[in-house]
Scaffold this active site. Structure first.
Site, PDB file in Angstrom:
ATOM      1  N   GLY A  12       0.778  -1.235   0.000  1.00 21.87           N
ATOM      2  CA  GLY A  12       0.000   0.000   0.000  1.00 21.87           C
ATOM      3  C   GLY A  12       0.806   1.281   0.000  1.00 21.87           C
ATOM      4  O   GLY A  12       0.330   2.310   0.496  1.00 21.87           O
ATOM      5  N   THR A  13       2.016   1.264  -0.591  1.00 21.03           N
ATOM      6  CA  THR A  13       2.768   2.529  -0.609  1.00 21.03           C
ATOM      7  C   THR A  13       2.128   3.530  -1.578  1.00 21.03           C
ATOM      8  O   THR A  13       2.209   4.741  -1.347  1.00 21.03           O
ATOM      9  CB  THR A  13       4.255   2.330  -0.977  1.00 21.03           C
ATOM     10  OG1 THR A  13       4.357   1.846  -2.307  1.00 21.03           O
ATOM     11  CG2 THR A  13       4.948   1.397  -0.010  1.00 21.03           C
ATOM     12  N   ASN A  14       1.506   3.050  -2.627  1.00 24.28           N
ATOM     13  CA  ASN A  14       0.795   3.984  -3.518  1.00 24.28           C
ATOM     14  C   ASN A  14      -0.424   4.569  -2.819  1.00 24.28           C
ATOM     15  O   ASN A  14      -0.733   5.754  -2.981  1.00 24.28           O
ATOM     16  CB  ASN A  14       0.397   3.291  -4.824  1.00 24.28           C
ATOM     17  CG  ASN A  14       1.540   3.271  -5.812  1.00 24.28           C
ATOM     18  OD1 ASN A  14       1.878   4.304  -6.386  1.00 24.28           O
ATOM     19  ND2 ASN A  14       2.163   2.123  -5.988  1.00 24.28           N
ATOM     20  N   MET A  91      -3.757  -6.910  -7.298  1.00 25.05           N
ATOM     21  CA  MET A  91      -3.208  -8.031  -8.064  1.00 25.05           C
ATOM     22  C   MET A  91      -4.272  -9.027  -8.541  1.00 25.05           C
ATOM     23  O   MET A  91      -3.960 -10.166  -8.851  1.00 25.05           O
ATOM     24  CB  MET A  91      -2.149  -8.761  -7.231  1.00 25.05           C
ATOM     25  CG  MET A  91      -1.020  -7.860  -6.761  1.00 25.05           C
ATOM     26  SD  MET A  91      -0.220  -6.964  -8.111  1.00 25.05           S
ATOM     27  CE  MET A  91       1.014  -6.034  -7.222  1.00 25.05           C
ATOM     28  N   ASN A 108      -5.547   2.551 -13.030  1.00 25.40           N
ATOM     29  CA  ASN A 108      -4.588   1.572 -12.501  1.00 25.40           C
ATOM     30  C   ASN A 108      -3.182   2.138 -12.631  1.00 25.40           C
ATOM     31  O   ASN A 108      -2.872   2.813 -13.610  1.00 25.40           O
ATOM     32  CB  ASN A 108      -4.703   0.276 -13.318  1.00 25.40           C
ATOM     33  CG  ASN A 108      -3.692  -0.774 -12.890  1.00 25.40           C
ATOM     34  OD1 ASN A 108      -3.576  -1.099 -11.707  1.00 25.40           O
ATOM     35  ND2 ASN A 108      -2.939  -1.315 -13.844  1.00 25.40           N
ATOM     36  N   HIS A 110       0.689   1.029 -13.136  1.00 26.82           N
ATOM     37  CA  HIS A 110       1.491  -0.128 -13.553  1.00 26.82           C
ATOM     38  C   HIS A 110       2.968   0.278 -13.555  1.00 26.82           C
ATOM     39  O   HIS A 110       3.311   1.349 -14.058  1.00 26.82           O
ATOM     40  CB  HIS A 110       1.058  -0.612 -14.933  1.00 26.82           C
ATOM     41  CG  HIS A 110       1.795  -1.835 -15.359  1.00 26.82           C
ATOM     42  ND1 HIS A 110       1.464  -3.095 -14.876  1.00 26.82           N
ATOM     43  CD2 HIS A 110       2.876  -2.004 -16.162  1.00 26.82           C
ATOM     44  CE1 HIS A 110       2.314  -3.978 -15.380  1.00 26.82           C
ATOM     45  NE2 HIS A 110       3.179  -3.341 -16.161  1.00 26.82           N
TER      46      HIS A 110
HETATM   47  C1  GAR Z   1       3.396  -1.134  -7.360  1.00 26.03           C
HETATM   48  O1  GAR Z   1       4.680  -1.111  -7.904  1.00 26.03           O
HETATM   49  C2  GAR Z   1       2.356  -1.155  -8.463  1.00 26.03           C
HETATM   50  O2  GAR Z   1       2.706  -0.366  -9.561  1.00 26.03           O
HETATM   51  C3  GAR Z   1       2.345  -2.614  -8.819  1.00 26.03           C
HETATM   52  O3  GAR Z   1       2.444  -3.289  -7.594  1.00 26.03           O
HETATM   53  C4  GAR Z   1       3.142  -2.467  -6.646  1.00 26.03           C
HETATM   54  C5  GAR Z   1       2.283  -2.307  -5.415  1.00 26.03           C
HETATM   55  O4  GAR Z   1       2.957  -1.635  -4.402  1.00 26.03           O
HETATM   56  N1  GAR Z   1       1.161  -2.956  -9.549  1.00 26.03           N
HETATM   57  C6  GAR Z   1       1.130  -3.900 -10.483  1.00 26.03           C
HETATM   58  O5  GAR Z   1       2.085  -4.575 -10.781  1.00 26.03           O
HETATM   59  C7  GAR Z   1      -0.220  -4.074 -11.166  1.00 26.03           C
HETATM   60  N2  GAR Z   1      -0.079  -4.813 -12.382  1.00 26.03           N
HETATM   61  P1  GAR Z   1       2.196  -0.921  -3.212  1.00 26.03           P
HETATM   62  O6  GAR Z   1       1.196  -1.925  -2.625  1.00 26.03           O
HETATM   63  O7  GAR Z   1       3.278  -0.589  -2.235  1.00 26.03           O
HETATM   64  O8  GAR Z   1       1.504   0.310  -3.744  1.00 26.03           O
END
Ligand code: GAR
Length: 207
Positions: A12-14, A91, A108, A110
């Site tokens: 969940g850093t995003n 995911m 989304n 990516h």
């Molecule tokens: C992020 O790098 C995001 O871009 C990627 O998963 C990570 C989640 O990190 N998403 C994908 O690969 C989707 N196809 P987070 O939970 O720390 O935000």
């Protein structure tokens, strides 16, 4: 005020970047009304709790059919009156019922420059492993609208990140997040909140 619902599966850093942008006033006219995790152990749930944000776990495996799962997600988002759904490290490949219900209202993030290293099987660290294996010199991140074809919807914003000789998938993932993802995701939400994104076919015009 734009109400957003966030879909996550992991750290969940995003999600945190969006929370921080709102709390620091860098993202305005936007309120996070719910966080939905596909994973009960996602650290994102802990982050939501700390910031007093409504958070639930909705798991595909708890439903008899995929349609019932999608319907549960739709009902939850509708109950919360969301105007935009943000997939922030989600995911799960989501079906057409959900996507049609919120057409042009799901974005989304990516971790590559689409159309490189995207589509089925490319997620999380795997994306960065593939970029390093191919030997590309530049990668980055993309925010796009979600359509039925994985990672193929209209591109809203991209930011490049240079690959360094000493990169490992983990180091690259971290830099792509810091230099690109955490910046372009809140920026895109701001544009959406201010009605500045216009989808024309497979293109997005920023007004
Ligand atoms: C992020 O790098 C995001 O871009 C990627 O998963 C990570 C989640 O990190 N998403 C994908 O690969 C989707 N196809 P987070 O939970 O720390 O935000």
């Amino acid at each position: 005020m734009l109400k957003i619902g966030i879909l996550v599966s992991g750290g969940g850093t995003n999600f945190q970047a969006i929370v921080d942008a709102i709390e620091t006033g860098n993202l305005v006219d936007t309120e996070i009304v719910t966080l939905v995790s596909s994973n009960p152990n996602a650290y994102a749930l802990e982050r939501a709790k700390r910031h007093n944000i409504d958070a639930v776990c909705i798991r595909k495996k708890d439903y008899d059919t995929d349609i019932l799962y999608q319907q549960a997600l739709i009902d939850h988002m509708k109950n919360k009156n969301v105007g935009l759904i943000v997939m922030a490290g989600f995911m799960v490949v989501i079906g057409s019922l959900f996507i049609k219900e919120f057409e042009n209202r799901i974005i989304n993030i990516h971790p590559s420059l689409i159309p490189s290293f995207c589509g089925n099987g490319y997620y999380g660290l795997k994306v960065h492993e593939a970029a390093l294996k191919k030997g590309v010199k530049v990668t980055g991140a993309t925010v796009h609208f979600v359509t039925e074809e994985t990672d193929a919807g209209p591109i809203i914003m991209q930011k490049p990140v240079f690959i360094l000789d000493e990169d490992t998938p983990e180091l690259l993932q971290k830099r792509v997040m810091e230099e690109a993802e955490w910046k372009i995701l809140p920026r895109t939400i701001q544009l959406f909140a201010h009605n500045r994104l216009k989808v024309i076919g497979n293109h997005v015009k920023i007004l």
